[in-house]
Motif scaffolding. Structure first.
Motif, PDB file in Angstrom:
ATOM      1  N   ASP A  42       0.834  -1.211   0.000  1.00 52.32           N
ATOM      2  CA  ASP A  42       0.000   0.000   0.000  1.00 52.32           C
ATOM      3  C   ASP A  42       0.863   1.253   0.000  1.00 52.32           C
ATOM      4  O   ASP A  42       0.572   2.231  -0.710  1.00 52.32           O
ATOM      5  N   SER A  43       1.927   1.223   0.812  1.00 51.12           N
ATOM      6  CA  SER A  43       2.822   2.382   0.855  1.00 51.12           C
ATOM      7  C   SER A  43       3.481   2.612  -0.496  1.00 51.12           C
ATOM      8  O   SER A  43       3.626   3.759  -0.954  1.00 51.12           O
TER       9      SER A  43
ATOM     10  N   ARG B 126       2.278   1.703  -3.405  1.00 50.64           N
ATOM     11  CA  ARG B 126       1.273   2.223  -4.346  1.00 50.64           C
ATOM     12  C   ARG B 126       1.052   3.723  -4.115  1.00 50.64           C
ATOM     13  O   ARG B 126       0.985   4.512  -5.072  1.00 50.64           O
ATOM     14  N   MET B 127       0.911   4.114  -2.833  1.00 45.18           N
ATOM     15  CA  MET B 127       0.678   5.524  -2.518  1.00 45.18           C
ATOM     16  C   MET B 127       1.867   6.378  -2.945  1.00 45.18           C
ATOM     17  O   MET B 127       1.706   7.448  -3.554  1.00 45.18           O
ATOM     18  N   PHE B 128       3.047   5.891  -2.636  1.00 41.09           N
ATOM     19  CA  PHE B 128       4.249   6.642  -3.003  1.00 41.09           C
ATOM     20  C   PHE B 128       4.372   6.759  -4.519  1.00 41.09           C
ATOM     21  O   PHE B 128       4.729   7.818  -5.058  1.00 41.09           O
TER      22      PHE B 128
ATOM     23  N   LYS C 165       2.225  11.856  -9.843  1.00 39.02           N
ATOM     24  CA  LYS C 165       1.585  13.179  -9.911  1.00 39.02           C
ATOM     25  C   LYS C 165       2.641  14.281  -9.946  1.00 39.02           C
ATOM     26  O   LYS C 165       2.571  15.218 -10.757  1.00 39.02           O
TER      27      LYS C 165
ATOM     28  N   ALA D 178       1.912   6.705  -6.670  1.00 39.84           N
ATOM     29  CA  ALA D 178       0.915   7.659  -7.167  1.00 39.84           C
ATOM     30  C   ALA D 178       1.379   9.100  -6.948  1.00 39.84           C
ATOM     31  O   ALA D 178       1.242   9.963  -7.833  1.00 39.84           O
ATOM     32  N   GLN D 179       1.939   9.351  -5.752  1.00 42.02           N
ATOM     33  CA  GLN D 179       2.439  10.702  -5.472  1.00 42.02           C
ATOM     34  C   GLN D 179       3.570  11.080  -6.425  1.00 42.02           C
ATOM     35  O   GLN D 179       3.602  12.197  -6.961  1.00 42.02           O
ATOM     36  N   GLN D 180       4.482  10.136  -6.628  1.00 44.09           N
ATOM     37  CA  GLN D 180       5.600  10.416  -7.516  1.00 44.09           C
ATOM     38  C   GLN D 180       5.134  10.649  -8.950  1.00 44.09           C
ATOM     39  O   GLN D 180       5.659  11.511  -9.661  1.00 44.09           O
TER      40      GLN D 180
END
Length: 520
Positions: free
Chosen positions: A308-309, A311-313, A319, A315-317
């Protein structure tokens, strides 16, 4: 002269009347009762114990080994009668955590007894479990100190336990309930996790347990690449019979193990030495199974959290990268437009300059080309002249060397021809002499052969002449024929045959009338 003295043999009649063995034992018993009238506290080690299940008595063999455990100083029989054994045995087991058994050192109160038939023995009337507890504690400390000195106390803890230990080598009893509980707990976990278990059977209680556990651990070590960890669990039985897990042999086997060891011995008292040496200590086999399942679950949750981390990271990267690319794209577009405009202006200026200067530039280039042609022509003539002179000199040199070389080779060839002619003439003369010699020898041999053959022919003629039938007839011999064939035997002749007999001066014709055969 020496004298010989004889000593008179003394007979028993001159002393007291002899005792029977029974009477002697009675006196010993009486003396011992007088000498040891009270109960005495004694320290000894239990060498052997034999409970009488039917009568309830307990028979022991006690020894004293002194400071050196290898040397036995004393030994005695002892008895705990049934009335006391139930109370003393239960109290001892409750206090020490283990039953009265061989190998324990005990402090007991006893009466000295002597029986005429069974000899000396001790009647145990009391046992102080505190002494045994202290002795066991001393032995425990000595074992821990020895393990520490050998570097085995923390050796197994230093091994890395796999995040998810799925391949398990189980050291336990095959028929034990604890082993069955452990396997059932693993197989029936609610998460559907899969574990591979392999049992290495071992006795986990009693005097044979240390050696049995050591053998099982050694067998696991031989196949260590197949497993992630070893699970040492106690398969049921008495909660007090745990002394084998304080044994140095078991602890050393754990310390030497190449795999992490998890213990689930199943007791609530202070941890055993095996628990201290093991990588992870748990109370029961079920607790070990739950620990493995929880570790699997924690690893899974941790992995899911990491995913999950990630995936979140990501997505942030993505963006941030998209925004950055958009800004860079806009900046690149503006800079490109500016650069194109600047280059366009420069091209226009250059184009105008070229339109003004082409004629003067071409005239200058024409003069440069003309000068270059003149220089090349002059340099070419000089180079050709130099090369021609060099070739002439080289030709003269080559011609001189060629003539000298040909003259030398001609001389060598003439010399070789002369040598060949000389050698050929010598060889020819030798062959002529050899031919003459062989020719004479062949002529002589042929002449000898002809003479020998002539002589042999004369001998044959004489032999043929001597065997001529006509000459034989002149000597008085005759020839007898039947049907034109010479007769040599009466065989084949029958009555009535016509026989022709040739003589020197004529021929006789006879008819066979009778044939007489002569036996050989």
């Amino acid at each position: 002269m020496s004298q010989i003295f004889f000593r008179q043999t003394v007979t028993y009649e001159e002393f007291q009347t002899p005792l029977s063995l029974y009477e002697l034992h009675q006196q010993i018993r009486d003396e011992l009762e007088v000498a040891f009238p009270e109960n005495y506290w004694v320290v000894a080690e239990v060498a052997q114990i034999s409970p009488d299940r039917r009568k309830g008595h307990c028979y022991l063999t006690l020894v004293d080994k002194g400071e050196d455990a290898r040397q036995m100083l004393a030994q005695a029989r002892a008895t705990i009668w049934s009335a006391r054994f139930q109370t003393l045995g239960r109290h001892f087991e409750e206090r020490t955590g283990q039953p009265l058994k061989a190998g324990l050192k005990i402090l007991f109160q006893a009466q000295v007894r002597f029986h005429e038939l069974y000899g000396l023995s001790l009647d145990i009337v009391n046992i102080d479990p505190n002494y045994t507890i202290g002795d066991l504690a001393r032995q425990r400390q000595e074992t821990l100190k020895r393990l520490e000195g050998e570097g085995l106390l923390e050796a197994n803890k230093a091994l890395d336990l796999a995040l998810v230990p799925q391949r398990l080598a189980i050291v336990s009893s095959a028929t034990a309930a604890g082993y069955q509980d452990f396997v059932h707990q693993l197989k029936g976990n609610s998460f559907g996790y899969t574990f591979s278990t392999t049992l290495f059977p071992a006795t986990v209680q009693g005097n044979e347990a240390p050696a049995s556990i050591k053998r099982a651990m050694a067998l696991v070590a031989k196949y260590q690449e197949r497993f992630d960890a070893i699970v040492l669990i106690r398969g049921g039985g008495s909660q007090t019979d745990l002394s084998c897990f304080d044994d140095y042999t078991v602890a050393a086997a754990i310390g030497h193990s190449p795999l992490p060891v998890l213990t689930g011995i199943g007791h609530e008292r202070d941890e055993s030495i095996a628990d201290i040496v093991a990588h992870t200590r748990l109370k029961t086999p079920t607790a070990v199974a739950n620990f493995l399942i929880d570790r699997f679950r924690e690893t899974e949750e941790h992995t899911e959290g990491l995913l999950d981390s990630i995936r979140m990271f990501a997505a942030q990267q993505m963006k941030l990268t998209g925004d950055k690319l958009e800004r860079l794209s806009l900046r690149f577009t503006n800079q490109t437009k500016e650069l194109l405009q600047t280059n366009k202006d420069k091209l226009e200026q250059l184009s105008r300059g070229l339109l003004l200067k082409p004629r003067s530039y071409l005239e200058a280039q024409k003069h440069q080309v003309s000068d270059l042609e003149k220089d090349i022509s002059a340099n070419t003539k000089d180079l050709l002249h130099t090369r021609k002179s060099h070739l002439q000199e080289l030709s003269v040199c080559v011609e001189g060397k060629s003539q000298r070389y040909l003259h030398m080779k001609e001389h060598e060839l003439n010399h070789l021809v002369h040598c060949l002619e000389t050698e050929a003439n010598g060889k020819l003369k030798q062959e002529q002499l050899s031919f003459t010699k062989y020719s004479d020898k062949v002529g002589y041999c042929v002449q000898q052969k002809v003479q020998n053959e002539k002589h042999r022919l004369r001998l044959l003629e004489m032999s043929i002449e001597a065997n001529n039938p006509e000459k034989l007839l002149l000597r008085g011999y005759t020839l007898t024929l039947v049907n034109g064939k010479i007769i040599k035997s009466t065989k084949g002749i029958k009555d009535g045959d016509v026989i022709v007999t040739k003589m020197q001066d004529g021929t006789l014709h006879s008819k066979v009338v009778t044939i007489n055969h002569h036996d050989k």
